[in-house]
Write an enzyme that holds these catalytic residues in place. Structure first.
Site, PDB file in Angstrom:
ATOM      1  N   ASN A  83     -11.649   6.468  -6.233  1.00  0.00           N
ATOM      2  CA  ASN A  83     -11.896   7.720  -5.245  1.00  0.00           C
ATOM      3  C   ASN A  83     -12.055   7.745  -3.625  1.00  0.00           C
ATOM      4  O   ASN A  83     -13.134   6.977  -3.840  1.00  0.00           O
ATOM      5  CB  ASN A  83     -11.758   8.981  -4.984  1.00  0.00           C
ATOM      6  CG  ASN A  83     -11.254   9.828  -6.416  1.00  0.00           C
ATOM      7  OD1 ASN A  83     -10.686   9.698  -7.301  1.00  0.00           O
ATOM      8  ND2 ASN A  83     -10.621  11.217  -6.016  1.00  0.00           N
ATOM      9  N   VAL A  84     -11.442   6.999  -2.779  1.00  0.00           N
ATOM     10  CA  VAL A  84     -11.409   6.349  -1.680  1.00  0.00           C
ATOM     11  C   VAL A  84     -12.108   7.672  -0.461  1.00  0.00           C
ATOM     12  O   VAL A  84     -11.032   8.740  -0.466  1.00  0.00           O
ATOM     13  CB  VAL A  84     -10.488   5.880  -0.841  1.00  0.00           C
ATOM     14  CG1 VAL A  84     -10.905   5.470   0.759  1.00  0.00           C
ATOM     15  CG2 VAL A  84     -10.351   4.906  -1.779  1.00  0.00           C
ATOM     16  N   LEU A  85     -13.072   7.602  -0.150  1.00  0.00           N
ATOM     17  CA  LEU A  85     -13.902   8.846   0.881  1.00  0.00           C
ATOM     18  C   LEU A  85     -13.340   9.376   2.315  1.00  0.00           C
ATOM     19  O   LEU A  85     -13.466   7.800   3.214  1.00  0.00           O
ATOM     20  CB  LEU A  85     -15.301   9.119   0.724  1.00  0.00           C
ATOM     21  CG  LEU A  85     -16.023   8.651  -0.579  1.00  0.00           C
ATOM     22  CD1 LEU A  85     -17.982   8.000   0.175  1.00  0.00           C
ATOM     23  CD2 LEU A  85     -16.618  10.312  -1.111  1.00  0.00           C
ATOM     24  N   ALA A 130       0.830  -1.429  -0.132  1.00  0.00           N
ATOM     25  CA  ALA A 130       0.061  -0.287   0.194  1.00  0.00           C
ATOM     26  C   ALA A 130       1.013   1.336   0.252  1.00  0.00           C
ATOM     27  O   ALA A 130       0.232   2.104  -0.308  1.00  0.00           O
ATOM     28  CB  ALA A 130      -0.640  -0.209   1.536  1.00  0.00           C
ATOM     29  N   THR A 143     -12.699  21.405  -9.676  1.00  0.00           N
ATOM     30  CA  THR A 143     -12.292  22.357 -10.282  1.00  0.00           C
ATOM     31  C   THR A 143     -13.003  22.399 -11.132  1.00  0.00           C
ATOM     32  O   THR A 143     -12.768  23.251 -12.791  1.00  0.00           O
ATOM     33  CB  THR A 143     -11.119  21.183 -11.083  1.00  0.00           C
ATOM     34  OG1 THR A 143     -11.921  20.406 -11.050  1.00  0.00           O
ATOM     35  CG2 THR A 143     -10.370  20.263  -8.981  1.00  0.00           C
ATOM     36  N   LYS A 187      -6.602   5.609 -11.765  1.00  0.00           N
ATOM     37  CA  LYS A 187      -5.695   6.912 -12.920  1.00  0.00           C
ATOM     38  C   LYS A 187      -4.404   6.122 -12.563  1.00  0.00           C
ATOM     39  O   LYS A 187      -4.137   6.690 -14.320  1.00  0.00           O
ATOM     40  CB  LYS A 187      -5.134   7.714 -11.819  1.00  0.00           C
ATOM     41  CG  LYS A 187      -5.983   8.844 -11.275  1.00  0.00           C
ATOM     42  CD  LYS A 187      -5.437  10.137  -9.831  1.00  0.00           C
ATOM     43  CE  LYS A 187      -6.594  10.880  -9.468  1.00  0.00           C
ATOM     44  NZ  LYS A 187      -8.244   9.511  -9.339  1.00  0.00           N
ATOM     45  N   LYS A 221       1.937   4.218 -11.909  1.00  0.00           N
ATOM     46  CA  LYS A 221       0.937   3.346 -10.842  1.00  0.00           C
ATOM     47  C   LYS A 221       0.654   2.179 -12.147  1.00  0.00           C
ATOM     48  O   LYS A 221       0.635   1.126 -11.842  1.00  0.00           O
ATOM     49  CB  LYS A 221       0.003   3.834 -10.529  1.00  0.00           C
ATOM     50  CG  LYS A 221       0.021   4.652  -9.119  1.00  0.00           C
ATOM     51  CD  LYS A 221       0.456   4.206  -7.764  1.00  0.00           C
ATOM     52  CE  LYS A 221      -0.698   3.573  -7.575  1.00  0.00           C
ATOM     53  NZ  LYS A 221       0.711   2.085  -6.060  1.00  0.00           N
ATOM     54  N   ILE A 251      -1.695  -2.178  -4.819  1.00  0.00           N
ATOM     55  CA  ILE A 251      -3.180  -1.568  -4.542  1.00  0.00           C
ATOM     56  C   ILE A 251      -2.132  -0.325  -5.407  1.00  0.00           C
ATOM     57  O   ILE A 251      -1.363  -0.010  -5.582  1.00  0.00           O
ATOM     58  CB  ILE A 251      -3.001  -0.554  -2.783  1.00  0.00           C
ATOM     59  CG1 ILE A 251      -3.061  -1.858  -2.562  1.00  0.00           C
ATOM     60  CG2 ILE A 251      -4.059   0.002  -3.302  1.00  0.00           C
ATOM     61  CD1 ILE A 251      -3.411  -1.126  -1.274  1.00  0.00           C
TER      62      ILE A 251
END
Length: 374
Positions: free
Chosen positions: A210-212, A127, A235, A173, A185, A169
């Site tokens: 996206n992890v909240l 991770a 944005t 993206k 990545k 992990i």
């Protein structure tokens, strides 16, 4: 940390109370449950090592893993404070689990190899990574050192120590990447696939949206802006993202123990992408505020929308109805253009981009034996 159904920001909001929204109201769907109990039993009695154990995902992963009675849980990170806090939280959740702290940097390949030989993990969850898009656009060499060279060091140490299972992990993206984070990545996915083929074992990657809830995420930024009575910055009015909870992310990682096949990436089907403007407006309304939304423009390395699977990829669903498996092109050390993390920024970015194109078979430089991944 937030529970299954809400996100709280106790410290960031004024005296009116914390901001709490139902998960379904935030991302437009209920939490996906992957039936973790059916496969997490495979973790019992294993010697597990987690890199990046002090981070948001890594620490939550350690807490969840500790509940499944591993023989030992080894927590590796270069941030001693974060590592101490994460280890302390494990003691509160599962006091009977034997944990150990490994203060180390995945960029240090020799030190990492020595640790793996000493600890002999049989299961590794990787991770550790640099992840902030705008920062990595300014410092692409750092992304190479950690996300590429660091991942390669973890894989080489795992191969030498005869690790049976490894999960890297990754991120959405990495799909058709346009910026430094995605490039680095994507390359890490290719390196993982190559190591899986070499070992003949289930070394897999897991792609997250996206992890909240993590510190510095857009929800955190929105909460602070609303608490301060400032305009909420978005944005672009049409920017959308795949969103998932940390519980969903960690469950996907743990499920990979049972579902992972050699060299594949696992992707959680999270439904439709969510428009970030809609979330900003919901948060403003829920707080009872009257604040404007200000558009600041997409930053370098950002897309208007993300994808979980590239058009060139052919996902399959044979292990779980909500989890897709995607084959990943293998990238061995020595293949593709030369990556020099200490070069000029533009040259580093160009080499990252060329390496990703080489993985896709779109770049003739990949056929030139004078170029290599170093």
């Amino acid at each position: 940390m937030f529970g299954d159904n809400s996100v709280g920001y106790d410290a960031n909001f004024p005296a009116g109370g914390p901001l709490t929204l139902d998960l379904e109201r935030i991302i437009g769907r209920q939490r996906i449950r992957t039936g973790l109990e059916s496969s997490a039993g495979l973790l019992r009695g294993r010697r597990i090592l987690v890199t990046g154990a002090g981070g948001y995902i890594g620490s939550e992963l350690c807490r969840q893993l500790s509940r499944w009675e591993p023989e030992s849980l080894m927590m590796l990170d270069r941030n001693e404070t974060a590592l101490h806090l994460a280890a302390t939280s494990i003691g509160n959740v599962s006091p009977s689990v034997r944990t150990s702290i490994l203060l180390a940097d995945i960029r240090d390949s020799r030190g990492l190899a020595r640790l793996f030989q000493q600890c002999r993990p049989d299961t590794v969850f990787h991770a550790a990574a640099l992840k902030w898009v705008p920062i990595l656009e300014k410092f692409p060499g750092e992304a190479v050192k950690t996300n590429v060279f660091g991942t390669r060091a973890v894989l080489e140490a795992a191969l030498a120590a005869d690790v049976a299972f490894l999960v890297n992990i990754s991120t959405d993206k990495a799909v058709d990447p346009v910026g430094v984070l995605g490039y680095s990545k994507r390359i890490a996915e290719g390196l993982t696939a190559a190591a899986a083929i070499q070992a003949g074992r289930p070394y897999v990657s897991v792609r997250f949206g996206n992890v909240l809830g993590c510190q510095g995420s857009f929800l955190d930024v929105f909460a602070r802006q609303i608490a301060a009575g400032r305009p909420v910055t978005v944005t672009h009015p049409e920017v959308t993202r795949y969103l998932m909870t940390v519980q969903e992310a960690v469950e996907l990682v743990i499920q990979s123990v049972a579902l992972g096949s050699v060299g594949h990436a696992l992707v959680l089907d999270m439904g439709e992408q969510v428009r970030i403007l809609d979330i900003a407006r919901r948060l403003i309304a829920h707080a009872g505020a009257e604040l404007p939304v200000r558009y600041v423009g997409l930053r370098p390395g950002e897309k208007l929308t993300e994808a979980l699977v590239a058009p060139s990829e052919s996902p399959v669903r044979h292990g779980h109805p909500k989890i897709m498996e995607v084959p990943v092109p293998a990238l061995k050390a020595g293949d593709g253009p030369e990556l020099d993390a200490w070069g000029e920024d533009q040259a580093v970015v160009a080499a990252l981009r060329a390496t990703c194109l080489a993985m896709a078979g779109d770049d003739p430089v990949a056929q030139d034996p004078g170029h290599r991944l170093v």
